[in-house]
Scaffold this motif. Structure first.
Motif, PDB file in Angstrom:
ATOM      1  N   TYR A  71      -1.093 -42.139   8.789  1.00 18.94           N
ATOM      2  CA  TYR A  71       0.055 -41.980   7.891  1.00 18.94           C
ATOM      3  C   TYR A  71       1.188 -42.880   8.381  1.00 18.94           C
ATOM      4  O   TYR A  71       2.113 -42.441   9.039  1.00 18.94           O
ATOM      5  N   GLY A  72       1.097 -44.168   8.009  1.00 19.77           N
ATOM      6  CA  GLY A  72       2.118 -45.117   8.410  1.00 19.77           C
ATOM      7  C   GLY A  72       3.158 -45.330   7.331  1.00 19.77           C
ATOM      8  O   GLY A  72       3.231 -44.579   6.352  1.00 19.77           O
ATOM      9  N   SER A  73       3.955 -46.381   7.492  1.00 14.53           N
ATOM     10  CA  SER A  73       5.052 -46.634   6.564  1.00 14.53           C
ATOM     11  C   SER A  73       4.552 -46.956   5.159  1.00 14.53           C
ATOM     12  O   SER A  73       5.200 -46.596   4.168  1.00 14.53           O
ATOM     13  N   GLN A  74       3.384 -47.619   5.050  1.00 12.35           N
ATOM     14  CA  GLN A  74       2.860 -47.970   3.730  1.00 12.35           C
ATOM     15  C   GLN A  74       2.392 -46.722   2.984  1.00 12.35           C
ATOM     16  O   GLN A  74       2.630 -46.576   1.779  1.00 12.35           O
ATOM     17  N   THR A  75       1.746 -45.824   3.707  1.00 10.68           N
ATOM     18  CA  THR A  75       1.322 -44.555   3.102  1.00 10.68           C
ATOM     19  C   THR A  75       2.534 -43.727   2.716  1.00 10.68           C
ATOM     20  O   THR A  75       2.579 -43.134   1.635  1.00 10.68           O
ATOM     21  N   GLN A  76       3.528 -43.697   3.567  1.00 13.37           N
ATOM     22  CA  GLN A  76       4.758 -42.952   3.276  1.00 13.37           C
ATOM     23  C   GLN A  76       5.431 -43.475   2.010  1.00 13.37           C
ATOM     24  O   GLN A  76       5.877 -42.698   1.156  1.00 13.37           O
ATOM     25  N   ALA A  77       5.485 -44.805   1.877  1.00 14.32           N
ATOM     26  CA  ALA A  77       6.106 -45.409   0.692  1.00 14.32           C
ATOM     27  C   ALA A  77       5.312 -45.061  -0.572  1.00 14.32           C
ATOM     28  O   ALA A  77       5.892 -44.792  -1.632  1.00 14.32           O
ATOM     29  N   ALA A  78       3.980 -45.049  -0.453  1.00 14.72           N
ATOM     30  CA  ALA A  78       3.132 -44.710  -1.597  1.00 14.72           C
ATOM     31  C   ALA A  78       3.335 -43.252  -2.013  1.00 14.72           C
ATOM     32  O   ALA A  78       3.381 -42.930  -3.205  1.00 14.72           O
ATOM     33  N   VAL A  79       3.467 -42.372  -1.034  1.00  9.65           N
ATOM     34  CA  VAL A  79       3.710 -40.957  -1.326  1.00  9.65           C
ATOM     35  C   VAL A  79       5.056 -40.792  -2.028  1.00  9.65           C
ATOM     36  O   VAL A  79       5.180 -40.042  -3.004  1.00  9.65           O
ATOM     37  N   ARG A  80       6.069 -41.505  -1.566  1.00 11.92           N
ATOM     38  CA  ARG A  80       7.385 -41.433  -2.195  1.00 11.92           C
ATOM     39  C   ARG A  80       7.320 -41.913  -3.650  1.00 11.92           C
ATOM     40  O   ARG A  80       7.943 -41.324  -4.538  1.00 11.92           O
ATOM     41  N   TRP A  81       6.573 -42.977  -3.895  1.00 10.29           N
ATOM     42  CA  TRP A  81       6.429 -43.504  -5.251  1.00 10.29           C
ATOM     43  C   TRP A  81       5.734 -42.481  -6.138  1.00 10.29           C
ATOM     44  O   TRP A  81       6.164 -42.214  -7.264  1.00 10.29           O
ATOM     45  N   PHE A  82       4.660 -41.879  -5.612  1.00  9.48           N
ATOM     46  CA  PHE A  82       3.944 -40.843  -6.354  1.00  9.48           C
ATOM     47  C   PHE A  82       4.874 -39.681  -6.667  1.00  9.48           C
ATOM     48  O   PHE A  82       4.887 -39.154  -7.791  1.00  9.48           O
ATOM     49  N   GLN A  83       5.650 -39.244  -5.683  1.00  8.96           N
ATOM     50  CA  GLN A  83       6.574 -38.127  -5.882  1.00  8.96           C
ATOM     51  C   GLN A  83       7.613 -38.443  -6.952  1.00  8.96           C
ATOM     52  O   GLN A  83       7.921 -37.608  -7.812  1.00  8.96           O
ATOM     53  N   SER A  84       8.146 -39.656  -6.928  1.00 11.50           N
ATOM     54  CA  SER A  84       9.182 -40.019  -7.890  1.00 11.50           C
ATOM     55  C   SER A  84       8.641 -40.070  -9.313  1.00 11.50           C
ATOM     56  O   SER A  84       9.370 -39.795 -10.268  1.00 11.50           O
ATOM     57  N   LYS A  85       7.377 -40.421  -9.467  1.00 11.70           N
ATOM     58  CA  LYS A  85       6.774 -40.518 -10.791  1.00 11.70           C
ATOM     59  C   LYS A  85       6.320 -39.168 -11.335  1.00 11.70           C
ATOM     60  O   LYS A  85       6.012 -39.037 -12.523  1.00 11.70           O
ATOM     61  N   ASN A  86       6.258 -38.161 -10.467  1.00  9.63           N
ATOM     62  CA  ASN A  86       5.697 -36.880 -10.882  1.00  9.63           C
ATOM     63  C   ASN A  86       6.656 -35.710 -10.702  1.00  9.63           C
ATOM     64  O   ASN A  86       6.230 -34.554 -10.637  1.00  9.63           O
ATOM     65  N   GLY A  87       7.953 -36.004 -10.643  1.00  7.70           N
ATOM     66  CA  GLY A  87       8.955 -34.949 -10.617  1.00  7.70           C
ATOM     67  C   GLY A  87       8.969 -34.108  -9.355  1.00  7.70           C
ATOM     68  O   GLY A  87       9.411 -32.956  -9.377  1.00  7.70           O
ATOM     69  N   LEU A  88       8.533 -34.673  -8.236  1.00  8.14           N
ATOM     70  CA  LEU A  88       8.501 -33.954  -6.969  1.00  8.14           C
ATOM     71  C   LEU A  88       9.678 -34.385  -6.091  1.00  8.14           C
ATOM     72  O   LEU A  88      10.315 -35.404  -6.356  1.00  8.14           O
ATOM     73  N   THR A  89       9.964 -33.620  -5.064  1.00  8.80           N
ATOM     74  CA  THR A  89      10.997 -34.007  -4.111  1.00  8.80           C
ATOM     75  C   THR A  89      10.564 -35.289  -3.406  1.00  8.80           C
ATOM     76  O   THR A  89       9.491 -35.340  -2.800  1.00  8.80           O
ATOM     77  N   VAL A  90      11.388 -36.306  -3.484  1.00 10.97           N
ATOM     78  CA  VAL A  90      11.020 -37.611  -2.929  1.00 10.97           C
ATOM     79  C   VAL A  90      11.449 -37.673  -1.467  1.00 10.97           C
ATOM     80  O   VAL A  90      12.579 -38.050  -1.141  1.00 10.97           O
ATOM     81  N   ASP A  91      10.529 -37.279  -0.577  1.00 13.31           N
ATOM     82  CA  ASP A  91      10.828 -37.287   0.857  1.00 13.31           C
ATOM     83  C   ASP A  91       9.753 -38.007   1.675  1.00 13.31           C
ATOM     84  O   ASP A  91       9.874 -38.116   2.891  1.00 13.31           O
ATOM     85  N   GLY A  92       8.703 -38.491   1.006  1.00 10.32           N
ATOM     86  CA  GLY A  92       7.647 -39.197   1.726  1.00 10.32           C
ATOM     87  C   GLY A  92       6.764 -38.297   2.557  1.00 10.32           C
ATOM     88  O   GLY A  92       5.949 -38.775   3.352  1.00 10.32           O
ATOM     89  N   ILE A  93       6.891 -36.987   2.370  1.00 12.51           N
ATOM     90  CA  ILE A  93       6.099 -36.013   3.120  1.00 12.51           C
ATOM     91  C   ILE A  93       5.107 -35.344   2.180  1.00 12.51           C
ATOM     92  O   ILE A  93       5.482 -34.852   1.117  1.00 12.51           O
ATOM     93  N   ALA A  94       3.843 -35.346   2.555  1.00 11.37           N
ATOM     94  CA  ALA A  94       2.821 -34.714   1.731  1.00 11.37           C
ATOM     95  C   ALA A  94       2.734 -33.233   2.077  1.00 11.37           C
ATOM     96  O   ALA A  94       1.831 -32.784   2.784  1.00 11.37           O
ATOM     97  N   GLY A  95       3.709 -32.488   1.583  1.00 11.25           N
ATOM     98  CA  GLY A  95       3.725 -31.046   1.789  1.00 11.25           C
ATOM     99  C   GLY A  95       2.907 -30.326   0.737  1.00 11.25           C
ATOM    100  O   GLY A  95       2.131 -30.946  -0.003  1.00 11.25           O
ATOM    101  N   LYS A  96       3.095 -29.035   0.651  1.00 12.01           N
ATOM    102  CA  LYS A  96       2.261 -28.191  -0.218  1.00 12.01           C
ATOM    103  C   LYS A  96       2.291 -28.639  -1.668  1.00 12.01           C
ATOM    104  O   LYS A  96       1.240 -28.800  -2.298  1.00 12.01           O
ATOM    105  N   ASN A  97       3.472 -28.867  -2.225  1.00 11.93           N
ATOM    106  CA  ASN A  97       3.571 -29.213  -3.647  1.00 11.93           C
ATOM    107  C   ASN A  97       2.998 -30.588  -3.943  1.00 11.93           C
ATOM    108  O   ASN A  97       2.351 -30.796  -4.967  1.00 11.93           O
TER     109      ASN A  97
END
Length: 233
Positions: A71-97
């Motif tokens: 889980y490096g910076s590229q994965t973190q950035a991808a998670v943030r992008w996914f979160q922003s597109k799907n109405g999730l909290t944009v924190d780069g953390i793959a938590g429960k939601n």
């Protein structure tokens, strides 16, 4: 006197044992509670769960790096992008939601609605097969995503079946194609939409510009065109 001293020592040791027992009990429950509420995967994490995250995000176009379980910076950035597109909290953390939106389940992220999800998946797959078979894969996912976007909108019914069977909503319902058996591609597209991928960028309508006769639909703001379908809000 001697008896009194012995009795006092017994009471003292009893209190020590009780205190230790309560300490162990509460420490255990705090550990369990924290393990259930803390982020499950974040920057610096490694392992199979990270590989699952990377695999999903790469398939959906959010991630272009290696699937290495780190889980490096590229994965973190991808998670943030996914979160922003799907109405999730944009924190780069793959938590429960976030994991739930990706369709990644574990002991702290289980679902009790398996039967409902199965019914929704089957119906969505039938709609995708009827409406978009032969379209690019992302276009098939987008059709399913439109249904889910309508479910979340206050302007439409709040269930998958309610949206699909709303009068006049989809031609495949009126012409009977909704009853065709979907192929594996349609099922995967429906599952990806249920897992949170939305190539339509929040669209609640789509149409084929080469066959559309309704003037109103042309007035809707376009989000993206995929294959023969134009998606709009």
């Amino acid at each position: 006197m001697f008896k009194k001293v012995v009795e006092n020592k017994r009471r003292m040791w009893a209190m020590v044992i009780i205190t230790l027992a309560f300490s162990v009990f509460f420490s255990y429950h705090i550990f369990i509670r924290n393990s259930q509420t803390e982020a499950l995967s974040k920057y610096g994490s490694r392992g199979d769960e990270v590989r699952q995250i990377q695999t999903k995000l790469k398939r959906w176009g959010y991630y272009s790096g290696n699937i290495d379980g780190i889980y490096g910076s590229q994965t973190q950035a991808a998670v943030r992008w996914f979160q922003s597109k799907n109405g999730l909290t944009v924190d780069g953390i793959a938590g429960k939601n976030t994991l739930k939106a990706m369709g990644i389940m574990n002991s702290s992220n289980s679902s009790s609605s398996g039967a409902t999800t199965s019914n929704d998946l089957n119906l969505l797959a039938r709609l995708v097969y009827g409406e978009a078979r032969g379209e690019p894969y992302s276009g098939q996912v987008a059709v399913a995503a439109v249904v889910l976007n309508r479910v979340r909108s206050s302007s439409f019914p709040n269930t998958v079946s309610g949206v699909i069977y709303q009068r006049g909503a989809f031609d495949v319902v009126s012409d009977g194609q909704i009853n065709l058996t979907p192929n594996d591609t349609a099922r995967k597209a429906a599952q990806d939409a249920l897992n949170g991928w939305d190539p339509s960028y929040g669209a609640i309508y789509y149409f084929n510009p080469s066959t559309a006769t309704n003037k109103w639909i042309w007035s809707r703001p376009m989000t993206v065109t995929i294959g023969r379908h134009r998606f709009c809000k």
